[in-house]
Design a protein around this motif. Sequence first.
Motif, PDB file in Angstrom:
ATOM      1  N   ARG A 342       1.285  -1.427  -0.224  1.00 10.56           N
ATOM      2  CA  ARG A 342       0.057   0.379  -0.381  1.00 10.56           C
ATOM      3  C   ARG A 342       0.802   0.683   0.393  1.00 10.56           C
ATOM      4  O   ARG A 342       1.843   1.917   0.721  1.00 10.56           O
ATOM      5  CB  ARG A 342      -0.958  -0.501   1.525  1.00 10.56           C
ATOM      6  CG  ARG A 342      -1.970  -0.827   1.606  1.00 10.56           C
ATOM      7  CD  ARG A 342      -2.794  -0.218   0.127  1.00 10.56           C
ATOM      8  NE  ARG A 342      -3.959   0.531   0.478  1.00 10.56           N
ATOM      9  CZ  ARG A 342      -5.189   0.262   1.132  1.00 10.56           C
ATOM     10  NH1 ARG A 342      -5.621  -0.783   1.814  1.00 10.56           N
ATOM     11  NH2 ARG A 342      -5.597   1.346   1.883  1.00 10.56           N
ATOM     12  N   ARG A 347      -6.357   8.760  -3.429  1.00  7.56           N
ATOM     13  CA  ARG A 347      -7.707   9.541  -3.179  1.00  7.56           C
ATOM     14  C   ARG A 347      -7.393   9.446  -1.285  1.00  7.56           C
ATOM     15  O   ARG A 347      -8.076  10.591  -1.318  1.00  7.56           O
ATOM     16  CB  ARG A 347      -8.892   8.321  -3.021  1.00  7.56           C
ATOM     17  CG  ARG A 347     -10.469   8.130  -2.532  1.00  7.56           C
ATOM     18  CD  ARG A 347     -11.057   6.494  -2.460  1.00  7.56           C
ATOM     19  NE  ARG A 347     -11.268   6.035  -3.614  1.00  7.56           N
ATOM     20  CZ  ARG A 347     -10.905   4.507  -3.725  1.00  7.56           C
ATOM     21  NH1 ARG A 347     -10.748   4.187  -2.938  1.00  7.56           N
ATOM     22  NH2 ARG A 347     -11.252   4.620  -4.941  1.00  7.56           N
ATOM     23  N   ASP A 348      -7.673   8.684  -1.340  1.00  5.89           N
ATOM     24  CA  ASP A 348      -6.728   8.769   1.019  1.00  5.89           C
ATOM     25  C   ASP A 348      -6.095   9.554   0.638  1.00  5.89           C
ATOM     26  O   ASP A 348      -6.535  10.395   2.005  1.00  5.89           O
ATOM     27  CB  ASP A 348      -5.827   7.138   1.557  1.00  5.89           C
ATOM     28  CG  ASP A 348      -7.362   6.035   0.492  1.00  5.89           C
ATOM     29  OD1 ASP A 348      -8.675   6.420   0.646  1.00  5.89           O
ATOM     30  OD2 ASP A 348      -6.430   4.916   0.426  1.00  5.89           O
ATOM     31  N   TRP A 464     -15.223   5.909  -4.381  1.00  3.55           N
ATOM     32  CA  TRP A 464     -14.874   5.649  -3.471  1.00  3.55           C
ATOM     33  C   TRP A 464     -14.942   4.502  -2.966  1.00  3.55           C
ATOM     34  O   TRP A 464     -14.305   4.209  -1.468  1.00  3.55           O
ATOM     35  CB  TRP A 464     -15.807   7.298  -2.025  1.00  3.55           C
ATOM     36  CG  TRP A 464     -15.717   7.349  -0.762  1.00  3.55           C
ATOM     37  CD1 TRP A 464     -13.632   7.557   0.278  1.00  3.55           C
ATOM     38  CD2 TRP A 464     -15.814   6.672  -0.047  1.00  3.55           C
ATOM     39  NE1 TRP A 464     -13.993   7.000   1.121  1.00  3.55           N
ATOM     40  CE2 TRP A 464     -15.265   6.086   1.624  1.00  3.55           C
ATOM     41  CE3 TRP A 464     -16.885   5.174   0.028  1.00  3.55           C
ATOM     42  CZ2 TRP A 464     -15.286   6.167   2.520  1.00  3.55           C
ATOM     43  CZ3 TRP A 464     -17.464   4.718   1.390  1.00  3.55           C
ATOM     44  CH2 TRP A 464     -16.484   4.967   2.979  1.00  3.55           C
ATOM     45  N   ASN A 465     -15.972   4.042  -2.979  1.00  2.00           N
ATOM     46  CA  ASN A 465     -16.178   3.013  -2.259  1.00  2.00           C
ATOM     47  C   ASN A 465     -15.664   1.891  -3.275  1.00  2.00           C
ATOM     48  O   ASN A 465     -16.399   1.321  -4.609  1.00  2.00           O
ATOM     49  CB  ASN A 465     -18.143   2.400  -2.311  1.00  2.00           C
ATOM     50  CG  ASN A 465     -18.263   1.695  -1.613  1.00  2.00           C
ATOM     51  OD1 ASN A 465     -17.468   0.285  -1.138  1.00  2.00           O
ATOM     52  ND2 ASN A 465     -19.458   1.893  -0.793  1.00  2.00           N
ATOM     53  N   ASP A 466     -14.244   0.875  -2.704  1.00  2.00           N
ATOM     54  CA  ASP A 466     -13.952   0.065  -3.349  1.00  2.00           C
ATOM     55  C   ASP A 466     -14.581  -1.571  -4.094  1.00  2.00           C
ATOM     56  O   ASP A 466     -14.545  -1.923  -4.591  1.00  2.00           O
ATOM     57  CB  ASP A 466     -12.785  -0.703  -1.980  1.00  2.00           C
ATOM     58  CG  ASP A 466     -11.813   0.238  -2.209  1.00  2.00           C
ATOM     59  OD1 ASP A 466     -11.695   0.910  -3.275  1.00  2.00           O
ATOM     60  OD2 ASP A 466     -11.237  -0.149  -0.981  1.00  2.00           O
ATOM     61  N   GLU A 611     -17.074  -3.960   4.054  1.00  2.00           N
ATOM     62  CA  GLU A 611     -18.057  -3.005   3.164  1.00  2.00           C
ATOM     63  C   GLU A 611     -19.411  -3.456   3.029  1.00  2.00           C
ATOM     64  O   GLU A 611     -19.782  -2.737   2.853  1.00  2.00           O
ATOM     65  CB  GLU A 611     -16.551  -3.253   1.481  1.00  2.00           C
ATOM     66  CG  GLU A 611     -16.173  -3.014   1.348  1.00  2.00           C
ATOM     67  CD  GLU A 611     -15.491  -0.944   1.680  1.00  2.00           C
ATOM     68  OE1 GLU A 611     -16.767   0.237   1.258  1.00  2.00           O
ATOM     69  OE2 GLU A 611     -14.376  -0.415   1.082  1.00  2.00           O
ATOM     70  N   PHE A 616     -19.571   2.398   8.864  1.00  2.00           N
ATOM     71  CA  PHE A 616     -18.565   2.525   8.128  1.00  2.00           C
ATOM     72  C   PHE A 616     -17.810   4.353   8.636  1.00  2.00           C
ATOM     73  O   PHE A 616     -19.044   5.335   8.468  1.00  2.00           O
ATOM     74  CB  PHE A 616     -18.238   2.181   6.560  1.00  2.00           C
ATOM     75  CG  PHE A 616     -17.289   2.049   5.821  1.00  2.00           C
ATOM     76  CD1 PHE A 616     -16.789   0.786   5.737  1.00  2.00           C
ATOM     77  CD2 PHE A 616     -16.115   2.793   5.824  1.00  2.00           C
ATOM     78  CE1 PHE A 616     -15.654   0.120   5.048  1.00  2.00           C
ATOM     79  CE2 PHE A 616     -14.875   2.853   4.892  1.00  2.00           C
ATOM     80  CZ  PHE A 616     -14.476   1.092   5.482  1.00  2.00           C
TER      81      PHE A 616
HETATM   82  O1  IFM Z   1     -12.300   4.799   0.025  1.00  2.00           O
HETATM   83  C1  IFM Z   1     -11.984   3.190   0.419  1.00  2.00           C
HETATM   84  C2  IFM Z   1     -10.439   3.539   0.934  1.00  2.00           C
HETATM   85  O2  IFM Z   1      -9.129   3.825  -0.310  1.00  2.00           O
HETATM   86  C3  IFM Z   1     -10.303   2.251   1.398  1.00  2.00           C
HETATM   87  N1  IFM Z   1     -10.488   2.093   2.446  1.00  2.00           N
HETATM   88  C4  IFM Z   1     -12.288   2.048   1.956  1.00  2.00           C
HETATM   89  C5  IFM Z   1     -12.231   2.466   1.491  1.00  2.00           C
HETATM   90  C6  IFM Z   1     -14.274   2.114   0.890  1.00  2.00           C
HETATM   91  O3  IFM Z   1     -14.061   2.018   0.058  1.00  2.00           O
END
Ligand code: IFM
Length: 759
Positions: A342, A347-348, A464-466, A611, A616
């Motif tokens: 990682r 995004r993060d 955003w949602n993997d 997820e 969350f």
């Molecule tokens: O947005 C993601 C993130 O990049 C990694 N963890 C889970 C999040 C939601 O799926």
Amino acid sequence: MYHFHKERKEITIDKYNTPTPWMNYLSNGTFHTMISQAGGGVAFYRSPQIWRINHYRFFHLPMDRSGFYTYIRDGKDIWCPTNEPCRMKPEQWKASHGMGYTRYEAKRNGVEVKATYLVGSYEDALIWNLKFKSDEDKKITVYPYVELGMMEFMRELQWQCYNKHQLSAYNLEDILVYRYGVEDQPKPKETPYVYFASDAAISGFDCDRDEFIGSYRSEENPIRVEENACSNSTLFGGDPCFAFQIEVDLKAGKEKEVTIFLGTAMTEKEILDSVRNCRQEGFVSKSLRSLKEDWDSFLENFQCELPDKEAETMINIWNPYQMERNFQFSRNISYYATGTFRGVGVRDTAQDILAMIPFDLERAKNKLNLLFTQQYQDGHCNHYFFPTEGWEPVKRIHSDNHLWLVMDVYNIILEEGKLDYLFTSQPYYDGGRDTVWEHIKRSIEFTKKNLGERGFPLMLSSDWNDMLYKVCRKGKGESIWTSMQYGTVLKMMAHLSQLMGEEPSEYLRIYEEQKELVNSVAWDGQWFRRCITDDGTFIGSKDQEQAKIWLNTQSWAVISGMGDQEKQLQAMDSVKKHLNTELGIKKIHPAMKDYPSKEDPLTYYNKGCGENGSVFCHANTWAIIAECMLGRSDLAYQYYHQLLPMVVQSKAGEARYKAEPYVYASNIFGPESDKFGLANVSWLTGTAAWMYLAATQYLLGVKPKWEGLEIAPCIPEGWENVHIERVFRGCKYHITIKNSGSKAFIEHVEGRKEFSVEI
Ligand code: IFM
């Protein structure tokens, strides 16, 4: 079991066997150590992928091994101030995590030890300071020990049987030195030596782990400690360790100090220089002092006094501390994440930057500049990349990555009150360079050119949602949430255009177009749908059996302002009705099983896990913000308070929640799981940044605007007399909120240093 100490900014834990290791991160930006309340952990230089220093065994039993241990041999007694790993335990013991240091205080048989671990700013080393005191005159022997590993953790798993014979560890003027030099290692010229030194005289050492530990033994009972003599082993091939034998002669009531340094340097000469520096009189106290000064001045940027003391502890201390660690480590290494593949996720990290902006604009900009190196001329970004390791980035195209960059830029401009950053030049990943302003215009262009049949942004390799990566495998699936993210940043672009003297109308036109789609096509009757699959099915609809309602499209309908007013309220009411639980808000309801089909489910997560229907925490922050934007203060505060780590931990029960009560977790198993209340992936999560923004900019309502500072609190009715100090553009604002329902806007005045306001 634990208590917080406000002045010292510490948490003290008085039970060593917490349900999971409760970690701290010690770091000077180059040398890092993750360390638990029981002394387990891992140190690394810059990257845990390629320059990991010691072994930490993920998923193994016993948990939380190995670490940074000191064996104390007092007659027949052998014990450790970290409590673990010896079976013989101290009679009194506590561990305290503070800002960048961890301290253990232990006593057995009249011998007291205070062991403080820190990574200071002066040397790249874990400083391991031991203070001894005894009730009577006593001679004890002390064995500091760390088990080394191959620096490349993945290669160790794959090729250890060959490569370990290319490692060496030896004694250089009573400093132990470890050299990692194996075939095909990445960046050999940047690979440091590791050293182990003491400021006390040593009477023995070991570099060969098997010599020190002995066969069929473990860290619990090393043979060398039992026999009270190191073997002076060196290691030219094999499994390395560092261990010292140090004789300590204690006089009744008198304190004696020994310090150990586990450090890195590029050459043997630099090792000698570094150790000389470490051994200087006052080095430890100087390092501790500067650590404290740095953290005090960092945290000083925002301090508050609140009726809710748990919230106050988080906002003033632990939330910004966690945020800073996320900013540094992204989602790299934790008790849950092995730190193997990682790197820096665009995004993060872009989201982490949002919360760094109020603290340190330069750090925020530098990190954002790094993210711009991953943007292509067409506007999209690599998904994650490895600036330290130099590996190929992960190039999947996601619908959201590039849009987060706009949000960062906008927030930087508002914090700074200047447009200068927009004119700085940044490179593209595929060649050429351009201004920041042009970069973010291209972010918008990319989304504009990648819309689906119905007009929403294409999902691509998920938003955003993997979990949604299956939605666009034929290239047609669309993301309604990305439409809302797009809308949010379109408004920012429109504002920036005005400030730049350019025409904002195109951004506003697209915003209205997307808004229209959201309210017509995406509206499901009581909430907003989540996305559209390749074959045109809506996910997140009452027409589906499972995953009928998703949190993000409700909260972002408000955040983006795209939902019609009554739909926003209805959508957030649906969140309360279908998604909220006593331990936080679920991401979806109901959790999925074999959905949309057994052959090709959207997720393999069990119900209520991760997820698939967990609470969350990251997404909860947006619900808090949305409720603030709707002005529903009691609900906003309820959502905020119920997820404070110490609150949710105590409600779920320590044994069920398991994780740390001082940092946020990524998610908490939901009610459809038999482990409802189990916290998962603590520390490294986007929750830290967003929870901080939700608390400070929305609940407390202190928000930078172009012209100045807005104070628009959304706090519970009973709250009176909230005090806030916020540093903004060089001025310290003292804000008192009497909760009269009024708001304030303080225009920025150049050169003003202090300002008080009461509303
Ligand atoms: O947005 C993601 C993130 O990049 C990694 N963890 C889970 C999040 C939601 O799926």
